[in-house]
Motif scaffolding. Structure first.
Motif, PDB file in Angstrom:
ATOM      1  N   SER A 193      -0.684 -54.326  80.371  1.00  0.00           N
ATOM      2  CA  SER A 193      -1.702 -54.329  79.316  1.00  0.00           C
ATOM      3  C   SER A 193      -2.379 -52.964  79.310  1.00  0.00           C
ATOM      4  O   SER A 193      -2.244 -52.184  80.259  1.00  0.00           O
ATOM      5  N   GLU A 229      -6.058 -57.714  70.468  1.00  0.00           N
ATOM      6  CA  GLU A 229      -4.897 -58.542  70.164  1.00  0.00           C
ATOM      7  C   GLU A 229      -3.750 -57.716  69.594  1.00  0.00           C
ATOM      8  O   GLU A 229      -2.582 -57.977  69.886  1.00  0.00           O
ATOM      9  N   ASN A 232      -2.517 -55.257  72.726  1.00  0.00           N
ATOM     10  CA  ASN A 232      -2.370 -55.830  74.071  1.00  0.00           C
ATOM     11  C   ASN A 232      -3.341 -55.158  75.045  1.00  0.00           C
ATOM     12  O   ASN A 232      -2.969 -54.698  76.124  1.00  0.00           O
ATOM     13  N   HIS A 263     -10.102 -61.340  76.370  1.00  0.00           N
ATOM     14  CA  HIS A 263      -9.662 -59.983  76.717  1.00  0.00           C
ATOM     15  C   HIS A 263     -10.673 -59.220  77.574  1.00  0.00           C
ATOM     16  O   HIS A 263     -10.545 -58.003  77.722  1.00  0.00           O
TER      17      HIS A 263
END
Length: 284
Positions: A193, A229, A232, A263
């Motif tokens: 990520s 989103e 990532n 997140h």
């Protein structure tokens, strides 16, 4: 979309070449409400202690001038219409010219309007950025700068020269698509990520200040959710707890509120060692 307001911190740059900067005021602009509010501390003992030769009379003169001008702008709402697309120019043209003097406003940042009580928002921002003027001057605050330096120090120790000293001098800017907002993160790294690092200290004096700061950041992460989103991305939030044990409960509630946001990954101060090790492993 939720209503937006902007804020900018007035900084006293005593020795710009050395990077010595101290927050001395905060300005809030509410475009839809056509209001401007400037807050500054009454007590300047911290500045006198750090910089004995500074001109308190000059700074107070600036404070009074900026406060008077913002009051005047709030009584002339038509002026705000001229700067709807470029709110930063409202500061530069109408409040304080951007030049090389010691007092300058920092980056103009957007935030979601989370209450219609503008006075309450100004109190909250004063507590976030300026309440340390009221705190015990003999205690070292574990503020955002402290957290970032501790993370950087651990990271450089593990990478043994592989990380340049300038790596933390170039913050990463995120501009959510479809908005005019811009958010800065102190550092970014990847391990599957895209990890964006942001220090958020709760080493504050008042319970309300902790709540206000958590609420402000939740609003920012809400705006950034589509970006996370699409890319990532994960927001790694470095946090410090208050020194006052009586504030541990609101602190726990604040970081839980942040942790509940999609997140968002919370890294408490005692986890900086393990977190910096993970960062180093990804960067090697």
């Amino acid at each position: 979309m939720n209503s937006v307001f902007y804020y900018s911190v007035l900084q006293y740059r005593y020795a710009q070449s050395l990077g010595e900067v101290l927050n001395v005021g905060v300005l809030l602009l509410f475009p839809e409400q056509r209001q401007a509010i400037f807050r500054y501390p009454d007590r300047l003992g911290r500045i006198r202690k750090l910089y004995p030769n500074f001109s308190e009379k000059t700074i107070r003169s600036y404070f009074k001038g900026i406060a008077a001008r913002t009051d005047q702008l709030s009584k002339q709402p038509e002026i705000f219409a001229n700067y709807e697309e470029h709110p930063r120019q409202l500061i530069d043209n109408e409040i304080l010219v951007r030049d090389s003097s010691a007092l300058q406003f920092g980056e103009l940042k957007p935030s979601v309007l989370y209450t219609n009580d503008l006075s309450a928002i100004s109190d909250q921002f004063y507590n976030i950025y300026l309440s340390f003027y009221e705190e015990d001057e003999h205690k070292v605050r574990h503020d955002e700068g402290y957290l970032l330096k501790e993370y950087q120090k651990r990271l450089q120790q593990r990478l043994r020269g592989l990380l340049s000293r300038e790596a933390f001098d170039r913050p990463f800017t995120v501009k959510p698509e479809g908005t005019n907002f811009a958010y800065q993160f102190a550092f970014a790294w990847q391990n599957g990520s895209y990890n964006l690092v942001k220090p958020v200290s709760f080493d504050l004096k008042l319970e309300q200040s902790i709540t206000d700061k958590a609420t402000l950041n939740v609003g920012q992460f809400t705006v950034l959710r589509p970006y996370a989103e699409q890319h990532n991305a994960r927001f790694d939030v470095l946090v410090a707890r208050p020194k006052d044990r009586g504030l541990y409960k609101p602190y726990d509630q604040a970081i839980q509120l942040l942790a509940d946001q999609p997140h968002v990954n919370i890294v408490e101060e005692e986890q900086l060692d393990s977190y910096s090790e993970k960062t180093a492993d990804a960067l090697r």
